[in-house]
Scaffold this motif. Structure first.
Motif, PDB file in Angstrom:
ATOM      1  N   SER A  53       0.909  -1.078  -0.337  1.00 36.05           N
ATOM      2  CA  SER A  53      -0.047   0.133   0.293  1.00 36.05           C
ATOM      3  C   SER A  53       0.981   1.144  -0.079  1.00 36.05           C
ATOM      4  O   SER A  53       1.911   1.576   0.562  1.00 36.05           O
ATOM      5  CB  SER A  53      -0.791  -0.135   0.888  1.00 36.05           C
ATOM      6  N   TYR A  54       0.196   2.097  -0.816  1.00 36.31           N
ATOM      7  CA  TYR A  54       1.269   3.357  -0.646  1.00 36.31           C
ATOM      8  C   TYR A  54       1.330   4.137   0.985  1.00 36.31           C
ATOM      9  O   TYR A  54       0.568   3.992   1.419  1.00 36.31           O
ATOM     10  CB  TYR A  54       0.403   4.490  -1.433  1.00 36.31           C
ATOM     11  N   GLN A  55       2.531   4.790   1.185  1.00 36.67           N
ATOM     12  CA  GLN A  55       2.890   5.447   2.663  1.00 36.67           C
ATOM     13  C   GLN A  55       2.895   7.034   2.525  1.00 36.67           C
ATOM     14  O   GLN A  55       2.090   7.152   1.697  1.00 36.67           O
ATOM     15  CB  GLN A  55       3.739   4.879   2.889  1.00 36.67           C
ATOM     16  N   SER A  56       2.151   7.128   3.958  1.00 34.22           N
ATOM     17  CA  SER A  56       1.947   8.433   4.199  1.00 34.22           C
ATOM     18  C   SER A  56       3.393   9.268   4.403  1.00 34.22           C
ATOM     19  O   SER A  56       4.096   7.998   5.955  1.00 34.22           O
ATOM     20  CB  SER A  56       0.866   8.204   4.972  1.00 34.22           C
ATOM     21  N   TYR A  78       3.865   8.807   8.603  1.00 38.34           N
ATOM     22  CA  TYR A  78       4.881   7.432   9.884  1.00 38.34           C
ATOM     23  C   TYR A  78       6.268   7.055   9.004  1.00 38.34           C
ATOM     24  O   TYR A  78       6.728   6.080   9.757  1.00 38.34           O
ATOM     25  CB  TYR A  78       3.904   6.653   9.128  1.00 38.34           C
ATOM     26  N   ARG A 113      -3.593   2.616 -11.493  1.00 42.73           N
ATOM     27  CA  ARG A 113      -3.274   3.246  -9.453  1.00 42.73           C
ATOM     28  C   ARG A 113      -1.606   4.482  -9.423  1.00 42.73           C
ATOM     29  O   ARG A 113      -2.333   4.935  -8.424  1.00 42.73           O
ATOM     30  CB  ARG A 113      -2.840   1.669  -9.068  1.00 42.73           C
ATOM     31  N   LYS A 114      -1.358   3.852 -10.707  1.00 41.12           N
ATOM     32  CA  LYS A 114      -0.378   5.370 -10.458  1.00 41.12           C
ATOM     33  C   LYS A 114      -1.048   6.759 -10.854  1.00 41.12           C
ATOM     34  O   LYS A 114      -0.663   7.409 -10.263  1.00 41.12           O
ATOM     35  CB  LYS A 114       0.915   5.832 -11.632  1.00 41.12           C
ATOM     36  N   ARG A 125      -2.352   7.426  -7.596  1.00 33.46           N
ATOM     37  CA  ARG A 125      -1.489   7.739  -6.284  1.00 33.46           C
ATOM     38  C   ARG A 125      -1.031   9.309  -6.717  1.00 33.46           C
ATOM     39  O   ARG A 125      -0.713  10.515  -5.712  1.00 33.46           O
ATOM     40  CB  ARG A 125       0.426   7.306  -6.482  1.00 33.46           C
ATOM     41  N   ARG A 142      -2.046  16.318  -1.366  1.00 32.17           N
ATOM     42  CA  ARG A 142      -1.394  16.130   0.065  1.00 32.17           C
ATOM     43  C   ARG A 142      -1.053  17.008   0.246  1.00 32.17           C
ATOM     44  O   ARG A 142      -1.104  18.289   0.784  1.00 32.17           O
ATOM     45  CB  ARG A 142      -0.851  15.374   0.602  1.00 32.17           C
ATOM     46  N   ARG A 188      -6.469   1.140   0.382  1.00 34.31           N
ATOM     47  CA  ARG A 188      -5.155   1.289   1.101  1.00 34.31           C
ATOM     48  C   ARG A 188      -4.174   2.366   1.130  1.00 34.31           C
ATOM     49  O   ARG A 188      -3.207   2.086   2.125  1.00 34.31           O
ATOM     50  CB  ARG A 188      -4.372  -0.434   0.667  1.00 34.31           C
ATOM     51  N   HIS A 189      -3.511   3.174   0.640  1.00 32.21           N
ATOM     52  CA  HIS A 189      -3.809   4.301   0.399  1.00 32.21           C
ATOM     53  C   HIS A 189      -3.698   4.913   2.271  1.00 32.21           C
ATOM     54  O   HIS A 189      -4.022   5.268   2.807  1.00 32.21           O
ATOM     55  CB  HIS A 189      -4.236   5.186  -0.278  1.00 32.21           C
ATOM     56  N   LEU A 190      -2.103   4.764   2.631  1.00 34.48           N
ATOM     57  CA  LEU A 190      -1.771   5.138   3.497  1.00 34.48           C
ATOM     58  C   LEU A 190      -2.064   7.249   3.948  1.00 34.48           C
ATOM     59  O   LEU A 190      -2.152   7.412   4.984  1.00 34.48           O
ATOM     60  CB  LEU A 190      -0.431   4.760   4.580  1.00 34.48           C
ATOM     61  N   ASP A 191      -1.668   7.628   2.807  1.00 34.06           N
ATOM     62  CA  ASP A 191      -2.165   9.132   2.954  1.00 34.06           C
ATOM     63  C   ASP A 191      -3.357   9.588   2.651  1.00 34.06           C
ATOM     64  O   ASP A 191      -3.386  11.092   2.686  1.00 34.06           O
ATOM     65  CB  ASP A 191      -1.089   9.768   2.589  1.00 34.06           C
ATOM     66  N   ASN A 227      -6.906  10.052   3.739  1.00 35.79           N
ATOM     67  CA  ASN A 227      -7.326  10.358   5.886  1.00 35.79           C
ATOM     68  C   ASN A 227      -9.059   9.706   5.720  1.00 35.79           C
ATOM     69  O   ASN A 227      -9.273   9.495   7.225  1.00 35.79           O
ATOM     70  CB  ASN A 227      -6.883  11.467   6.940  1.00 35.79           C
ATOM     71  N   LEU A 245      -5.646   0.295   8.228  1.00 30.04           N
ATOM     72  CA  LEU A 245      -4.328   0.716   8.064  1.00 30.04           C
ATOM     73  C   LEU A 245      -3.765   1.546   8.581  1.00 30.04           C
ATOM     74  O   LEU A 245      -2.931   1.565   8.976  1.00 30.04           O
ATOM     75  CB  LEU A 245      -4.617   0.206   6.831  1.00 30.04           C
ATOM     76  N   ASN A 246      -4.393   2.604   8.274  1.00 26.99           N
ATOM     77  CA  ASN A 246      -4.197   4.112   8.671  1.00 26.99           C
ATOM     78  C   ASN A 246      -6.223   4.459   9.238  1.00 26.99           C
ATOM     79  O   ASN A 246      -5.689   6.091   9.791  1.00 26.99           O
ATOM     80  CB  ASN A 246      -3.586   4.867   7.637  1.00 26.99           C
TER      81      ASN A 246
END
Lengths: 305, 280
Positions: free
Chosen positions: A295-298, A301, B39-40, B43, B50, B215-218, B220, B241-242
Motif C-alpha cells: 500500500s502507498y505510504q504516508s 509515519y 493506480r499511478k 497515487r 496532500r 489502502r493508501h496510507l496518506d 485520511n 490500515l491507517n
C-alpha cells in the motif's frame, strides 16, 4: 596510496568537448527504463546504502545533527531490514559530535570544508579547515573548487588547490564539488571533472546544494563519462556523487541506471557512488515499505530528517 | 469524439496508462472517451491533494467561502452547457435543469458555512482543574470520495463541497459511465481560484481504483456514496490500515435539500482539544 602524487603532474588534462544534444538525449533515455518489482527493491536498498545524509545549514544545532545521526542509525525504527545510509555529511564543527554517535556503526562521517559553499575564503584558511575537519574525525572531506578561478581560465590554480587539499586530507577521502550549476556549460563540467580527477580526487561531486540547478541527470552523465575515460587512461577508479535536488526514489533509480549503463556494475557500490541528499532517504524508505506492504505510504509515519 | 482528461493537481492530464474507454449517451450513441485511470494516476492525485492540503487548510475560512461561492457563480455561468450534457446523458430537460440548479445552490450553501461551522461545533469545556479547556474542529487531511453511478453533477458537488469547505483536499472517483460531467465540472473548478490539487478528479474503472484508494496510507477520510456492496466490503476490510474515517452515505437522491447539512462538513473534521493553563 598517495605515493604516486597523481595531483602534481605538470600538464593539464586535454580538453574534451561535449555534445550537448547527445548527452541530453542519452540522459533522457535513462529515464525510460522499466524496473520491475524485484530489481526495484534491490535498487531501492542499494540507493539507500549510497545516501550521504546531509545537513548543511546555519541552523544546524547539535540537537539537529544528533537527530540526523539517529536517523542514520535507525532508518526505519521498526523494520531492522531497512539498510543504513553510507555517511553523514555535516559542517566541520559538528564532525566530533557525529563521530561520537556513529562510532562503530560503519556509517562514515563526511565534512564539507574549504569555505563551503562559495570557496571564497583565504587559501590558507581553507586548507586549515580541511586539517581541522580531519583532526576532528572526518573520514571524508567534501571540498569546493574556486569557481571564480576556473571561470577566469586559471585551471592551474584549481588543479593546485585540489592537490594541496588532497595532501591535507591525509587518509581521509576527498570529494571535489564542482558546483556544476555555476560552471555554465557541459564542456566546463567535463574539464573541471578531468582536472579534479587528475589532481587526486577520490570522488567528484556535482553541487553544494546551495545553487540552482543542482544535480541533473545530463550533468551526471558527463561526469560519469569523464570517470570512465579517466579509468581507462589511468586504471584508477574515481567515485561519483550527485548532490542536491534528488528528492525522490524514482529519480534516484534513474541515476543508478545511468551509472550501470555508463560505468558498469562495479560502480554500483557505496564506495564508488553516493547521493548527497536529505529528504531522499525518507522517500527511499517509504518506497521500500510500499513494495513490502503493497500500500502507498504516508509521510506521517516516517521520521523527519 | 473527445477523450476527456483527468484533473490532477490543477492540471488536465491524460491517464498515465494511456488507456481510455468509450461511454454512450442515453440513446446508446457514442458520447465520449474517458481516461481509464491507473493506480499511478491515483497515487499522483493523492500526492497532489496532500501537497495542496497545507495551503488550503491554512486559508482563512472566509477566503474558502469566497472561492466556493465563486465556484457557484462559474457553474451558474455554464448552466446551459451542463443542462445540455445531463440531458444528453440520462435526464429529461426538466430534471437536468433541477439538478444543475440544485448543484449551484449546494455550493452557495456550503460557501456560507465555511466560517460558521467552527463556531457551531467548537466548545469550551468545563474541567475540574485550573485550565481553560476548549475543543475546535480541524480538517482531517486528504479525503477519498467515491461518487454514485448516477446523478453525475449533483452527487460529486454535494460530496466534494463540504469536504473542501472544511479545509480538506480530495480525490474524487467519478461515476464510471457518466464521468464526463465531472470532467466538465473540473473546468468550473479550474476557473474559480480554487488552488490546484484541492480537488482531483479521476475517471475510470472503479473496481480497479478503489482497493488502492482504500489502502493508501496518506488518505485520511473515505466517503462512499456508491451503492456497491463489494466496494463497501473492500472499504470496511481495509480502511483500518491507517484508521481512516469511513462514511458510507446511503441516500439515493442528492437533489434534495435535506442532504445538505453542516454535519457533512464535520464528517471530514477531527476535534482538537487544548488544555491551556489559566492565569498566564
Amino acid at each position: 596510496m598517495n605515493s604516486k602524487k597523481t595531483g602534481l603532474q605538470p600538464e593539464l588534462p586535454p580538453f574534451v568537448p561535449i555534445d550537448q544534444v547527445g548527452v541530453e538525449e542519452r540522459a533522457a533515455r535513462f529515464r525510460t527504463r522499466s524496473i520491475k518489482a524485484e530489481s526495484k527493491v534491490h535498487a531501492l536498498r542499494l540507493a539507500l546504502q549510497m545516501v550521504d545524509l546531509t545537513t548543511l545549514e546555519g541552523m544546524d544545532t547539535p540537537g539537529k545533527v544528533r537527530q540526523l545521526c539517529h536517523k542514520a542509525l535507525y532508518p526505519h525504527g521498526i523494520d531492522p531490514e531497512v539498510p543504513k545510509v553510507a555517511a553523514i555529511c555535516v559542517y566541520p564543527n559538528r564532525v566530533r559530535l557525529a563521530r561520537q554517535i556513529l562510532e562503530g556503526s560503519g556509517i562514515r562521517v563526511a565534512s564539507v570544508a574549504t569555505s563551503f559553499p562559495s570557496g571564497m575564503g583565504q587559501p590558507n584558511a581553507r586548507i586549515d579547515e580541511v586539517r581541522h575537519a580531519v583532526e576532528e574525525g572526518a573520514e571524508e572531506i567534501d571540498m569546493v573548487i574556486s569557481r571564480w578561478a576556473f571561470l577566469s581560465g586559471e585551471y592551474r590554480l584549481v588543479q593546485d588547490e585540489i592537490a594541496s587539499v588532497k595532501e591535507a586530507c591525509g587518509p581521509s577521502h576527498l570529494k571535489v564539488i564542482l558546483e556544476t550549476g555555476e560552471l555554465g556549460t557541459y564542456d566546463n563540467i567535463r574539464r573541471a571533472s578531468d582536472i579534479a580527477m587528475d589532481a587526486g580526487a577520490d570522488f567528484i561531486k556535482t553541487s553544494t546544494g546551495k545553487v540552482s540547478p543542482a544535480a541533473t541527470l545530463p550533468v551526471t552523465v558527463v561526469m560519469l563519462e569523464a570517470i570512465r575515460d579517466f579509468y581507462f587512461k589511468t586504471g584508477r577508479p574515481v567515485g561519483m556523487k550527485p548532490a542536491g535536488g534528488i528528492r525522490d526514489a524514482k529519480t534516484a533509480l534513474h541515476y543508478l541506471v545511468a551509472v550501470k549503463e555508463t560505468l558498469g556494475g562495479d560502480w554500483l557500490t557505496p564506495d564508488r557512488f553516493r547521493f548527497g541528499a536529505s529528504s531522499l532517504a525518507n522517500d527511499l524508505i517509504m518506497q521500500l515499505m510500499k513494495q513490502k506492504s503493497g500500500s502507498y505510504q504516508s509521510a506521517d509515519y516516517f521520521s523527519m530528517g | 469524439m473527445k477523450t476527456r482528461k483527468l484533473y490532477i493537481g490543477g492540471a488536465f492530464k491524460r491517464s498515465e496508462s494511456e488507456h481510455s474507454y468509450p461511454v454512450t449517451d442515453k440513446k446508446q450513441e457514442p458520447l465520449a472517451h474517458l481516461c481509464r485511470s491507473s493506480r499511478k494516476d491515483l497515487r499522483n492525485a493523492v500526492e497532489a491533494a496532500r501537497k495542496a492540503f497545507g495551503g488550503w487548510s491554512a486559508r482563512s475560512a472566509y477566503n474558502r467561502g469566497q472561492i466556493l461561492y465563486r465556484m457557484a457563480e462559474m457553474l451558474e455561468g455554464r448552466r446551459e452547457p451542463f443542462i445540455h450534457e445531463l440531458e444528453q446523458i440520462s435526464l429529461t430537460r426538466q430534471q437536468a435543469e433541477a439538478e444543475t440548479d440544485a448543484a449551484i445552490d449546494r455550493l452557495v450553501h456550503y460557501a456560507g458555512w465555511t466560517d460558521k461551522y467552527p463556531t457551531l461545533f467548537s466548545s469550551v469545556n468545563p474541567v475540574a482543574a485550573p485550565y481553560f479547556n476548549f475543543s475546535i474542529p480541524e480538517p482531517c487531511g486528504v479525503a477519498g470520495i467515491i461518487s454514485p453511478e448516477d446523478q453525475a453533477l449533483i452527487a460529486p458537488v454535494s460530496l466534494m463541497a463540504p469536504v473542501i469547505a472544511g479545509g480538506n483536499t480530495c480525490v474524487l472517483l467519478t461515476s464510471e459511465q457518466m464521468g464526463s460531467v465531472a470532467c466538465t465540472l473540473a473546468e468550473v473548478l479550474h476557473s474559480s481560484d480554487l488552488p490546484g490539487g484541492v480537488v482531483n478528479i479521476l475517471t475510470g474503472i472503479r473496481s480497479e481504483l478503489v482497493p488502492h484508494l482504500v489502502r493508501h496510507l496518506d488518505v485520511n477520510v473515505l466517503i462512499l456514496a456508491a451503492d456497491d456492496s463489494d466496494m463497501k466490503k473492500e472499504i470496511q476490510e481495509n480502511a483500518h490500515l491507517n484508521v481512516k474515517r469511513v462514511h458510507i452515505y446511503e441516500q439515493k437522491d442528492w437533489n434534495k435539500e435535506t442532504t445538505q447539512s453542516p454535519y457533512r462538513i464535520m464528517d471530514a473534521q477531527e476535534i482538537k482539544t487544548t488544555w491551556h493553563p489559566v492565569g498566564y
